[in-house]
Design a protein around this motif. Sequence first.
Motif, PDB file in Angstrom:
ATOM      1  N   ASN A 212     -78.211  48.999  65.585  1.00 17.33           N
ATOM      2  CA  ASN A 212     -77.237  48.060  66.387  1.00 17.33           C
ATOM      3  C   ASN A 212     -77.164  48.232  67.811  1.00 17.33           C
ATOM      4  N   LEU A 235     -81.954  50.190  62.173  1.00 21.84           N
ATOM      5  CA  LEU A 235     -81.927  48.770  61.686  1.00 21.84           C
ATOM      6  C   LEU A 235     -81.189  47.997  62.983  1.00 21.84           C
ATOM      7  N   ASN A 236     -81.655  46.813  63.028  1.00 23.74           N
ATOM      8  CA  ASN A 236     -80.858  46.030  63.957  1.00 23.74           C
ATOM      9  C   ASN A 236     -81.299  46.233  65.566  1.00 23.74           C
ATOM     10  N   GLY A 259     -84.737  48.163  58.934  1.00 28.77           N
ATOM     11  CA  GLY A 259     -84.515  46.499  58.896  1.00 28.77           C
ATOM     12  C   GLY A 259     -84.368  46.066  60.083  1.00 28.77           C
ATOM     13  N   TYR A 260     -84.556  44.607  60.237  1.00 32.12           N
ATOM     14  CA  TYR A 260     -84.422  43.765  61.092  1.00 32.12           C
ATOM     15  C   TYR A 260     -84.533  44.257  62.612  1.00 32.12           C
ATOM     16  N   ASN A 261     -85.905  44.580  62.537  1.00 29.18           N
ATOM     17  CA  ASN A 261     -86.464  44.945  64.083  1.00 29.18           C
ATOM     18  C   ASN A 261     -87.865  43.777  63.952  1.00 29.18           C
ATOM     19  N   GLY A 284     -86.606  42.128  57.115  1.00 32.24           N
ATOM     20  CA  GLY A 284     -86.310  41.238  58.366  1.00 32.24           C
ATOM     21  C   GLY A 284     -87.359  41.805  59.438  1.00 32.24           C
ATOM     22  N   ASN A 285     -88.442  42.402  59.145  1.00 28.37           N
ATOM     23  CA  ASN A 285     -89.518  42.546  60.345  1.00 28.37           C
ATOM     24  C   ASN A 285     -90.577  41.677  59.932  1.00 28.37           C
TER      25      ASN A 285
END
Length: 450
Positions: A212, A235-236, A259-261, A284-285
């Motif tokens: 984050n 992540l993020n 995740g989420y990159n 989330g990639n």
Amino acid sequence: MKILYFFIIFPILININCQLLPPLPALNLSFLDQSLALIFPIIQNFKNTITLDPFGVTQSWTGPDICNYKGFYCDNPPNNSSATSLASIDFNGFQLSAPTLDGFIDQLPDLAIFHANSNNFSGTISSEISNLPYLYELDLSNNQFIGTFPMSILNIHTLTFLDIRYNLLTGIIPPQIFVQNLDAFFLNNNNFIQKLPDNLGSTTAFYLTLANNKFVGPIPRSIGQAPNLLEILLLNNLLNGCIPYELGLLKKAIVIDVGYNMLTGPLPCSLGCLESVEQLNFAGNLLYGQATIITTPLNEFVFSKAIQRNKHLGIEIDIRLIKFPAPKNDLPEDSERPAAAMMKEPLEQLIEECRPNCLITDMFLPWTTDSAARFNIPRIVFHGTSYFAQCVGASIKRNKPFNNVSSDSETFLVADLPHEIKLTRTQLSLFEQSGRRVDCYPLFHQSSDP
Ligand SMILES: *[C@@H]1O[C@H](CO)[C@@H](O)[C@H](O)[C@H]1NC(C)=O
Ligand SMILES: *[C@@H]1O[C@H](CO)[C@@H](O)[C@H](O)[C@H]1NC(C)=O
Ligand SMILES: *[C@@H]1O[C@H](CO)[C@@H](O)[C@H](O)[C@H]1NC(C)=O
Ligand SMILES: *[C@@H]1O[C@H](CO)[C@@H](O)[C@H](O)[C@H]1NC(C)=O
Ligand SMILES: *[C@@H]1O[C@H](CO)[C@@H](O)[C@H](O)[C@H]1NC(C)=O
């Protein structure tokens, strides 16, 4: 790793009746130790800057008995075993508000532990904290600190635990922090904006949390060299590039979350070497595996357009065509010769050639189950209808609840679903109602059998 929280609270030997003493000046108070007399005015000055104290903890911060102030803990300092001084502060959850900690913690020379999670301290983090020779745990998490990463932290060589997450810090983190002997380093939920330093893998940390923020660029390959990592949370962020092969070298890691990159490419096969991992997140990639779409010439353009759209993201998808001998039409006109018989052989040739890990085929190609089985790979069935519709259909087929109602308009419950779904007989198709196999649907029945 264990983080030991060591609070030794010395019994107070001198009994002081606070009521009989004037509150100030300190000169007239009788302190357990000279070091406590020296920090008394520092604590009182800090107390005067506190603007909010919802739990009234500062009410106990009066008189010479500093070791019994709420949140304050004494011990003998490492360099004098007969002295008593302030060794640690634990303000966790006190929700105190103060505009700054400057002039407070940096003036407590024997401080080893400072925990201030979930307060409302703001301002910047004083560069003077590097003067604290014994500080080894610093937790400033969940406050309102602003400014850039406190560079003075690099000079605290005793530090092993650094937690500055959930603040408003920005700018960059210095690469040198990764050569400091930290056991735990948490800086998630700030606004750090930078490429992750290449020497990230030099860290001795067991716990590294950079989630984050706004980190960009690739995950450094050096990560595989980090000797102790048990948890790494990235992540993020805005990380991109491929997932480095070296991530698979983290043999001790239990949690890896990237995740989420905007990571791309395939998952490296080295991940198979992660021996201890329990949580592994790549969601989330923009990852892809190598995929090949098999279709007929007339349908090629449907897929090629979509594939073209994603090419700039580096996603390579192959198209392979199965040609029919029929010159004009795509699918064979000859209904005597089922399409299946004509497609089976070229499909199996392609499986032989491409050696995929699995085969995903449309529901109307039930015969592909056999082809997949021949190569010992799973066939995943694609149904155009929704998963919900599939579940309702399967339940009705199994339970035949329509046999249990007396009229076409009476409702019955569709069993085995998490929600209450009611239907009437008129809402079912004829073949569902009869439970019989209608002749024009043999392919349908075949395709919906397990
Ligand atoms: C200190 O306390 C004594 C009595 O114990 C008193 O006479 C003296 O005035 C005090 N000194 C100050 C500076 O308050
Ligand atoms: C250690 O602390 C005690 C108590 O404060 C003090 O009397 C003594 O002088 C100190 N020793 C040294 C070497 O400073
Ligand atoms: C012990 O360390 C403290 C903090 O650095 C220092 O102020 C003090 O003078 C030292 N005392 C001794 C006896 O070395
Ligand atoms: C922290 O302070 C801000 C204002 O400075 C206030 O809006 C917020 O409610 C405070 N939070 C807590 C947990 O006290
Ligand atoms: C039929 O109705 C009976 C009584 O209402 C009920 O116990 C039974 O579960 C129903 N069977 C089906 C298949 O819905």
